[in-house]
Design a protein around this motif. Structure first.
Motif, PDB file in Angstrom:
ATOM      1  N   PHE A 385       0.867  -1.145   0.071  1.00  0.00           N
ATOM      2  CA  PHE A 385      -0.090   0.036  -0.053  1.00  0.00           C
ATOM      3  C   PHE A 385       0.805   1.123  -0.001  1.00  0.00           C
ATOM      4  O   PHE A 385       0.737   2.261  -0.827  1.00  0.00           O
ATOM      5  CB  PHE A 385      -0.943   0.076   1.188  1.00  0.00           C
ATOM      6  N   TYR A 386       1.832   1.246   0.649  1.00  0.00           N
ATOM      7  CA  TYR A 386       2.841   2.498   0.815  1.00  0.00           C
ATOM      8  C   TYR A 386       3.513   2.619  -0.699  1.00  0.00           C
ATOM      9  O   TYR A 386       3.169   3.876  -0.850  1.00  0.00           O
ATOM     10  CB  TYR A 386       3.939   1.928   1.668  1.00  0.00           C
ATOM     11  N   LEU A 387       3.574   1.536  -1.433  1.00  0.00           N
ATOM     12  CA  LEU A 387       4.383   1.903  -2.575  1.00  0.00           C
ATOM     13  C   LEU A 387       3.247   2.340  -3.563  1.00  0.00           C
ATOM     14  O   LEU A 387       3.443   3.271  -4.419  1.00  0.00           O
ATOM     15  CB  LEU A 387       5.056   0.658  -3.109  1.00  0.00           C
ATOM     16  N   LYS A 388       2.144   1.772  -3.552  1.00  0.00           N
ATOM     17  CA  LYS A 388       1.147   2.131  -4.301  1.00  0.00           C
ATOM     18  C   LYS A 388       0.507   3.436  -3.991  1.00  0.00           C
ATOM     19  O   LYS A 388       0.125   4.249  -5.021  1.00  0.00           O
ATOM     20  CB  LYS A 388      -0.254   1.371  -4.343  1.00  0.00           C
ATOM     21  N   SER A 389       0.583   3.949  -2.749  1.00  0.00           N
ATOM     22  CA  SER A 389       0.067   5.297  -2.427  1.00  0.00           C
ATOM     23  C   SER A 389       1.044   6.230  -3.094  1.00  0.00           C
ATOM     24  O   SER A 389       0.853   7.583  -3.024  1.00  0.00           O
ATOM     25  CB  SER A 389       0.139   5.605  -0.988  1.00  0.00           C
ATOM     26  N   ARG A 390       2.453   5.874  -3.594  1.00  0.00           N
ATOM     27  CA  ARG A 390       3.428   6.726  -4.324  1.00  0.00           C
ATOM     28  C   ARG A 390       3.211   6.599  -5.813  1.00  0.00           C
ATOM     29  O   ARG A 390       4.119   7.112  -6.421  1.00  0.00           O
ATOM     30  CB  ARG A 390       4.578   6.506  -3.788  1.00  0.00           C
ATOM     31  N   GLY A 391       2.145   6.006  -6.271  1.00  0.00           N
ATOM     32  CA  GLY A 391       1.741   6.032  -7.769  1.00  0.00           C
ATOM     33  C   GLY A 391       2.501   5.044  -8.218  1.00  0.00           C
ATOM     34  O   GLY A 391       2.320   4.907  -9.326  1.00  0.00           O
ATOM     35  N   ILE A 392       3.127   3.720  -7.553  1.00  0.00           N
ATOM     36  CA  ILE A 392       3.762   2.831  -8.039  1.00  0.00           C
ATOM     37  C   ILE A 392       2.584   1.715  -8.382  1.00  0.00           C
ATOM     38  O   ILE A 392       2.143   1.034  -7.291  1.00  0.00           O
ATOM     39  CB  ILE A 392       4.730   2.262  -7.425  1.00  0.00           C
TER      40      ILE A 392
END
Lengths: 438, 248
Positions: A385-392
């Motif tokens: 989720f952390y990575l996705k929340s940065r647009g990844i």
């Protein structure tokens, strides 16, 4: 007739083709006897509990090799590393191909075993080393020994430090019936010498062949060997890799095994310490999907004081793939001040993927440092989720986490273009086009 | 820019937000305060698209577009950013590698090419300076072994790099000493302009001395119970939340 009987019967025909006066022939005959007595390993053998050879040995294989495989550089180029100078020993269907190879006898020998067996100037070295480290009780090793004929022969004399790595490339064309290949490699690195080796077994066409490879490595005093195994074969091919390493004092041997493909892959990797102040490193990165199965079976025998071993195996398993890690550290009574470390971490991406991890420590000395750890888990959802929340996006985020997880194994690869190649193999495997600087 | 309309949400069948209404225009800074367990962090996570939180009723509009069904990465591409209360440690992935991937994936979503390495490096240096960050920090594994202050600074560094339209800062002040707090708040204020907006979630008024809000909202039991200007935060600092319970 079972395939085992065929292997036994075919030996007579094999004897017609080889030099029976060679000092290795007695080893072949004895090894065949041992194989006849023991047969193929089954799941009843403790070391084969999680890997079955049954379906593989129920099939029939060609034992005689294809003498005229029509293979050109363009067919195999993508499987080797070409952006650096290197020695190459290329075999196609078990036969040495001099046109695709780059061997040498200049100050060292980087050539083939058949030549070393037939020429008298190698006789002394062959007698000194051949089959000296191979355990008698491993029947697949015995089977390989019994059919010893071809493979890589590398001899680095005292204090010689070749700049270029050696690529040992075994191709299988799959043009006729599936082949049973048994390459035998011998690598001898004398005092204060070093070598870097990249080994790869590759099928060029989908077929159900099997390679039962054996590599003997002798690291003399204060030598350094860096060995990389790239296992990224087609989904139908099978590989049994037996690698036995004999280390003298002050030597340092590192083996990295990258297992990204193949139907069944079994790695038997054994280190034997014959002196003090030895360093052994075993690293593995396994990324599998589909119905692939990889079994890492390691042994480090600490038989002398003041030695270190370091094992770090990481695995990422998708779909129905299966991983096995069976790592044994054996510390003899005299091996005081041993420092042995073993770690095996696994991530299961899908519900049906499976890992069997079995660390085994047998310690008979009382003043040692031995540690082992094993984890089996899933990708950290919060990290995702952390990575996705940065647009990844999810796929790239999984890839990035996978890279991070694998980084410890990747970062000790010392050949930059090899590291680049492995990175691109991983990207391809994970279906992303990310460039990672590690 | 952000409009939240009667938002209800639950996690594991437990209702947490029970009808939140909130409107943030561009150029504005809003603060959300509230006692423990009132739903502040949940609101931040729901805005960012955390999949564990299920929206059962209501809508989130971002730039007049409903984003309820967008995944977290798609929301980030739209310009939503959350500074995590507890940033996750990701071993083996360096800060630089991570931010490069984040920026280039966001550019990709807009049909842009990767940012050139030199431009990226320049931007990384500039933003790291803004937050008084050591350059060796950039080659360390993301959040691994970072102190609480370093983690929060790293969050704001990422915000500065991503240049979001809306930054949701979830308890960015927790675990910070006063010097670190000033650096972080200063970083936020330098990135704040007429075109973007900030939503600060905090327990304490002291952060709001540096990130001065246009509006302050108090959440209790999943609802906004009181809105006001920055004086509201000061009052809460002195008298707590009890008076709001009574007036409810």
């Amino acid at each position: 007739m079972s395939f085992q009987d065929k292997l036994l019967d075919s030996f007579i025909a094999f004897e017609q083709e080889i030099d029976l006066q060679s000092p290795v022939h007695v080893y072949r005959k004895n090894a065949l006897k041992r194989f006849e007595n023991k047969g193929f390993p089954t799941k009843k053998d403790e070391q084969w509990k999680y890997t079955s050879l049954k379906s593989i040995i129920q099939r029939d294989y060609n034992l005689s090799v294809n003498r005229n495989p029509n293979i050109e550089l363009k067919d195999i180029k993508k499987y080797s590393i070409n952006d650096i100078d290197s020695f190459k020993i290329v075999f196609v269907d078990g036969v040495f191909n001099p046109f695709l190879s780059n061997t040498t006898h200049d100050g060292m020998d980087i050539c083939v075993l058949s030549a070393a067996l037939s020429k008298s100037k190698y006789k002394k070295t062959i007698s000194k080393y051949f089959n000296k480290i191979v355990p008698d009780d491993e029947s697949l090793a015995s089977l390989n020994t019994s059919y010893t004929q071809e493979g890589a022969y590398i001899y680095i004399p005292k204090s010689v430090l070749p700049e270029d790595p050696v690529q040992i490339l075994h191709f299988s064309t799959g043009k006729n019936k599936p082949l049973w290949l048994q390459p035998r490699n011998i690598i001898i690195v004398e005092e204060n010498a070093r070598v870097e080796i990249i080994e790869r077994h590759q099928s060029l066409k989908s077929h159900t062949g099997l390679t039962n490879s054996l590599t003997e490595i002798y690291a003399e005093k204060n030598s350094f060997i860096d060995y990389y195994k790239i296992q990224n074969d087609l989904e139908s091919s099978n590989l049994i890799d037996n690698t036995f390493i004999d280390q003298k004092r002050d030597s340092n041997v590192r083996v990295h095994t990258f297992s990204f493909g193949g139907k069944l892959t079994r790695n038997n990797l054994n280190f034997y310490h014959k002196g003090e102040n030895i360093q052994s490193t075993l690293k593995g990165l396994t990324i599998l999907e589909g119905d692939q199965h990889v079994d890492h079976n390691t042994l480090v025998n600490h038989a002398q004081p003041n030695c270190e071993s370091h094992q770090d195996y990481k695995g990422i398993f998708s779909e129905r793939s299966v991983g096995v890690f069976n790592g044994k550290i054996l510390v003899d009574q005299i091996a005081q001040k041993t420092n042995a470390f073993q770690q095996n971490n696994n991530i299961l991406i899908d519900n049906k993927a499976k890992v069997n991890s079995k660390p085994q420590l047998e310690i008979f000395a009382d003043d040692v440092k031995c540690s082992h750890g094993c984890t089996i888990g899933q990708l950290n959802k919060e990290a995702l989720f952390y990575l996705k929340s940065r647009g990844i996006p999810e796929k790239e985020a999984i890839a990035l986490l996978t890279y991070g997880f694998a980084n410890n194994v990747l970062k000790s690869v010392n050949i930059p273009s090899l590291k680049k190649r492995i990175n691109s193999l991983i990207s391809k495997k994970l279906g992303v086009s990310l460039g990672f600087d590690l | 820019m952000l409009e939240i309309d009667n938002l209800h949400c639950k996690i594991d069948d437990k209702s947490i937000l029970k009808g939140i209404n909130l409107k943030i225009k561009k150029g504005e800074i809003h603060a959300i305060m509230g006692p423990n367990g009132s739903g502040k962090s949940t609101l931040a996570n729901v805005i960012s698209g955390h999949e564990d939180y299920q929206v059962t009723k209501g809508s989130i509009y971002f730039d007049d577009k409903e984003i309820n069904d967008l995944s977290a990465d798609e929301r980030a591409h739209e310009g939503v950013f959350m500074s995590f209360q507890y940033p996750v440690e990701i071993p083996g992935v360096t800060v630089t590698n991570f931010i490069k991937t984040a920026i280039n994936e966001t550019r990709k979503s807009k049909g842009l090419d990767d940012m050139s390495s030199s431009e990226m490096l320049k931007k990384i240096r500039e933003k790291a300076n803004l937050l008084d960050m050591d350059s060796n920090f950039l080659s360390r594994s993301l959040n691994e072994g970072f102190s609480g202050g370093e983690k929060k600074r790293n969050e704001i560094f990422q915000m500065a790099m991503m240049e979001p339209k809306l930054a949701v800062l979830d308890e960015t002040d927790s675990g910070l000493d006063i010097d670190a707090l000033k650096i972080v708040a200063n970083g936020v204020m330098k990135c704040s302009n007429d075109e973007n907006a900030v939503l600060v979630i905090t327990h304490y008024q002291r952060l709001l001395d540096y990130i001065v809000p246009d509006k302050v909202h108090v959440i209790m039991d999943g609802k906004v119970v009181k809105s006001g200007n920055k004086d509201l935060a000061k009052k809460i600092e002195v008298v707590g939340y009890d008076w709001l319970k009574k007036s409810k």
